[in-house]
Design an enzyme around this catalytic site. Structure first.
Site, mmCIF file in Angstrom:
data_model
loop_
_atom_site.group_PDB
_atom_site.id
_atom_site.type_symbol
_atom_site.label_atom_id
_atom_site.label_comp_id
_atom_site.label_asym_id
_atom_site.label_seq_id
_atom_site.Cartn_x
_atom_site.Cartn_y
_atom_site.Cartn_z
ATOM 1 N N HIS A 147 -77.499 6.997 -15.670
ATOM 2 C CA HIS A 147 -78.228 8.275 -15.577
ATOM 3 C C HIS A 147 -78.436 8.802 -16.990
ATOM 4 O O HIS A 147 -77.454 8.979 -17.720
ATOM 5 C CB HIS A 147 -77.409 9.272 -14.766
ATOM 6 C CG HIS A 147 -77.082 8.770 -13.392
ATOM 7 N ND1 HIS A 147 -77.784 9.154 -12.279
ATOM 8 C CD2 HIS A 147 -76.150 7.876 -12.953
ATOM 9 C CE1 HIS A 147 -77.295 8.535 -11.214
ATOM 10 N NE2 HIS A 147 -76.299 7.747 -11.598
ATOM 11 N N GLU A 156 -70.426 4.675 -2.361
ATOM 12 C CA GLU A 156 -69.569 5.165 -3.452
ATOM 13 C C GLU A 156 -68.612 6.177 -2.814
ATOM 14 O O GLU A 156 -67.449 5.860 -2.599
ATOM 15 C CB GLU A 156 -70.433 5.809 -4.555
ATOM 16 C CG GLU A 156 -69.635 6.348 -5.733
ATOM 17 C CD GLU A 156 -70.488 7.214 -6.680
ATOM 18 O OE1 GLU A 156 -71.493 7.789 -6.237
ATOM 19 O OE2 GLU A 156 -70.090 7.340 -7.862
ATOM 20 N N ASP A 209 -73.060 3.741 -15.514
ATOM 21 C CA ASP A 209 -73.277 4.953 -14.698
ATOM 22 C C ASP A 209 -73.499 6.207 -15.564
ATOM 23 O O ASP A 209 -74.635 6.673 -15.686
ATOM 24 C CB ASP A 209 -72.114 5.139 -13.713
ATOM 25 C CG ASP A 209 -72.513 5.878 -12.448
ATOM 26 O OD1 ASP A 209 -73.703 6.158 -12.258
ATOM 27 O OD2 ASP A 209 -71.613 6.179 -11.625
HETATM 28 N N1 LIG Z 1 -71.708 8.444 -9.924
HETATM 29 C C1 LIG Z 1 -72.694 9.181 -9.424
HETATM 30 N N2 LIG Z 1 -72.880 9.236 -8.100
HETATM 31 C C2 LIG Z 1 -73.860 9.965 -7.570
HETATM 32 N N3 LIG Z 1 -74.716 10.703 -8.280
HETATM 33 C C3 LIG Z 1 -74.576 10.689 -9.607
HETATM 34 N N4 LIG Z 1 -75.274 11.315 -10.584
HETATM 35 C C4 LIG Z 1 -74.731 10.978 -11.750
HETATM 36 N N5 LIG Z 1 -73.678 10.155 -11.576
HETATM 37 C C5 LIG Z 1 -73.568 9.948 -10.235
HETATM 38 ZN ZN LIG Z 2 -75.071 6.487 -10.488
#
Ligand SMILES: Nc1ncnc2[nH]cnc12
Ligand SMILES: [Zn+2]
Length: 326
Positions: free
Chosen positions: A10, A189, A267
């Site tokens: 992100h 997740e 991530d």
């Molecule tokens: N690990 C994550 N899971 C879901 N949304 C996110 N936005 C930024 N990191 C995230």
């Molecule tokens: Zn993510």
């Protein structure tokens, strides 16, 4: 050095504490409750998302976003990464007072600057934030479909996967698919295996962001392995956000052994005190992957990257040349 590729990061979550501190000085914003030493302050998923939003709020102009993208992709390139896909967020652009188009153009400019300096190829995946609701995710999809930026090649959904029903987001993904964009979605997740199955059934992505909790259902693991749907695995993120208590319990080795196609990703690297380089090191030292297997991880990412055929051919040729040199 094993060449690397990243397809799950992100961009707002890639801002280093140093860069965020510089932005805070620029806008005269206190950071005592955001950064301590060289770390962001948070302790669970909710406070992580809050810290992430506060850091993002310090990027307010086109120049700020261009610098962020240039900074992150250049750092990846130094670690041997030849391809980077970043998640972008029109919602964060609007919150920062920029139009989604200006924000996207600025990030694209930063990516091109990094490419000119280092050769790293970059693409953007426009994302909706699931817990902002169906209407906001559809607006992100409409923007992705119409923006026509040459580096925007995918659409995805991040945020809290426990929010709303997956079916409700079908329309957003149809808008993106009809526009020819690649499709990925965060699932498995904080949601269990059912969340991954729902995403596959209803949203039909070629990739799943995380997806690791598919391990809870052997039939689903087989379905993923057989279908070739690729998992964007982010091991350190999963530990830091306490999806698993430690790397010993992480399902990467089991998913790998079951024949799932896996990639390695960071991530939100500085939030989790990681980097793409560190993820590859952990895969080698902790999960026991050989150099050949690490090269295959990079190949997996390049094979599912949201790029045109010619770019994919060139990236794979770079990887193949590096393999022969070793
Ligand atoms: N690990 C994550 N899971 C879901 N949304 C996110 N936005 C930024 N990191 C995230
Ligand atoms: Zn993510």
């Amino acid at each position: 050095m094993v060449l690397k590729a990243e397809i799950h990061c992100h961009i707002e979550g890639a801002a280093s504490p140093e860069l965020v501190l510089a932005q805070a000085r620029k806008y005269n914003v206190p950071t005592d409750d955001l950064i301590r030493g060289d770390s962001f302050i948070w302790h669970d998923f909710t406070t992580f998302l809050a810290a992430y939003d506060r850091a993002a709020d310090l990027f307010r102009t086109e120049d700020d976003y261009a610098r962020l993208a240039e900074h992150y992709l250049s750092s990846l390139a130094r670690d041997g990464c030849i391809y980077s896909e970043v998640f972008t967020s029109p919602d964060h652009a609007v919150r920062a007072g920029l139009s989604p188009q200006a924000y996207t153009d600025a990030l694209g400019e930063g990516m091109l600057r990094a490419k000119a300096k280092t050769g790293i190829e970059g693409r953007m995946i426009v994302t909706g934030v699931r817990h902002f609701g169906v209407e906001s995710v559809e607006a992100a999809a409409r923007f992705a479909a119409k923006c026509k930026h040459p580096l925007v090649s995918g659409f995805g959904m991040a945020g809290d996967e426990r929010s709303g029903e997956t079916e409700d987001y079908v329309r957003a993904f149809e808008i993106a698919r009809e526009a020819g964009l690649g499709i990925t979605v965060h699932a498995g997740e904080f949601g269990g295996w059912e969340s991954v199955a729902n995403a596959l059934d209803h949203l039909r992505p070629s990739r799943i962001g995380h997806g690791v909790r598919a391990i809870e259902n052997p039939d689903l693991v087989r379905r993923i392995a057989d279908s070739g749907v690729v998992l964007e695995v982010c091991p350190i993120s999963n530990i830091e956000l306490r999806v698993y208590p430690s790397l010993d319990e992480h399902p990467f080795p089991a998913l790998h052994a079951a024949g799932c196609t896996l990639t390695l990703n960071s991530d939100d690297p500085p939030f989790f005190r990681t980097s793409l380089k560190r993820e590859y090191e952990i895969a080698e030292k902790q999960f026991g992957l050989s150099t050949r297997q690490l090269q295959k991880i990079t190949r997996n990412a390049l094979e599912v990257a949201f790029v045109d055929r010619q770019t994919r051919r060139e990236l794979l040729a770079r990887l193949d040349a590096s393999v022969k040199l070793r």
